[in-house]
Design an enzyme around this catalytic site. Structure first.
Site, mmCIF file in Angstrom:
data_model
loop_
_atom_site.group_PDB
_atom_site.id
_atom_site.type_symbol
_atom_site.label_atom_id
_atom_site.label_comp_id
_atom_site.label_asym_id
_atom_site.label_seq_id
_atom_site.Cartn_x
_atom_site.Cartn_y
_atom_site.Cartn_z
ATOM 1 C CB THR A 48 9.637 -20.179 1.959
ATOM 2 O OG1 THR A 48 9.974 -20.369 3.598
ATOM 3 C CG2 THR A 48 10.148 -19.049 2.203
ATOM 4 C CE1 TYR A 71 13.919 -16.527 3.191
ATOM 5 C CE2 TYR A 71 12.428 -17.367 4.599
ATOM 6 C CZ TYR A 71 12.606 -17.383 4.054
ATOM 7 O OH TYR A 71 12.751 -18.856 3.108
#
Length: 243
Positions: A48, A71
């Site tokens: 990401t 995350y």
């Protein structure tokens, strides 16, 4: 088995602050378990763009990593795990830092394009926007992401590890709302709320390293992403009961 593409993850940024342990269990532990089963394969990790330190500058793969959520931290840890496995000669690794992927009928309405299109379709009641709607993100069509997977794996070999950004179109939240109105002919019901302290104002990708391998985003104009999300997720009208 020639190559493994690892997409499985839990991926909700705000939720990860409330309950971080499942994010490490799945995103790091799951990656570890998968690597234990591999020997001599090429391996692609979907990571990401949120692993980077937030910056108004366009982010390259050499920009500082500074995850700002559990995350993102779990994905950064998985990146390191994969890179070390490649350095040992166990696998060949390529990590794609995906920015905002959309256009394929995604159902996660915590994501801005998915939520805005769902609002236009009438399947969710409304949308909350924090701040002035000027926050900018980089969007990329899922078809272009699939093409990036192929290009990156073709350049991968056992014992090496590479990282590539995957982003294509910078747009603000207001840009997304305007695109949804243009594509669907419907306005999105927005509740405007105060900006969240520390919210990242800009997250844009420099994808020139991936482009150097021959990748070109062909479907990532904002209106095309929104249109394909709309076509994939808008409810299909039923039969006319008057007939």
């Amino acid at each position: 088995m020639d190559a493994v593409v690892h997409l499985a993850a839990v991926a909700r940024v705000r939720e990860s602050f409330l309950d971080p342990l499942p994010y490490y269990e799945t995103n790091v532990g799951g990656t570890l378990n998968l690597l234990k089963a591999l020997k001599g394969q090429r391996f692609l990790l979907a990571s990401t763009g949120t692993v980077y330190r937030p910056s108004d500058a366009v982010l390259t793969e050499d920009s500082v990593r500074e995850p700002s959520s559990p995350y993102a931290a779990s994905k950064a840890a998985a990146e390191d795990l994969v890179a070390w496995a490649a350095r040992s000669g166990q696998i060949g690794a390529t990590t794609l830092r995906l920015f905002n992927v959309a256009g394929g009928g995604d159902t996660d309405t915590t994501r801005v394009i998915t939520r805005a299109v769902a609002c236009a379709a009438g399947t969710v009641p409304g949308m909350e926007v924090y701040g002035d709607g000027g926050a900018v993100r980089d969007f990329v069509h899922v078809r272009d992401v699939a093409a990036a997977f192929v290009v990156a794996l073709e350049a991968c070999s056992v014992g090496t590890s590479s990282v590539y950004n995957v982003g294509a179109t910078a747009a603000s939240v207001r840009d997304v709302l305007d695109a949804v109105a243009e594509v669907t002919g419907r306005t999105v019901d927005v509740t405007w709320k105060p900006a969240v302290p520390g919210e990242i104002r800009s997250l844009r990708a420099d994808a020139s390293r991936l482009r150097a391998l021959g990748w070109e985003p062909r479907s990532s104009a904002l209106t095309e992403i929104v249109r394909d999300q709309w076509l994939a997720s808008a409810p299909v009208p039923g039969p006319d009961p008057s007939r």
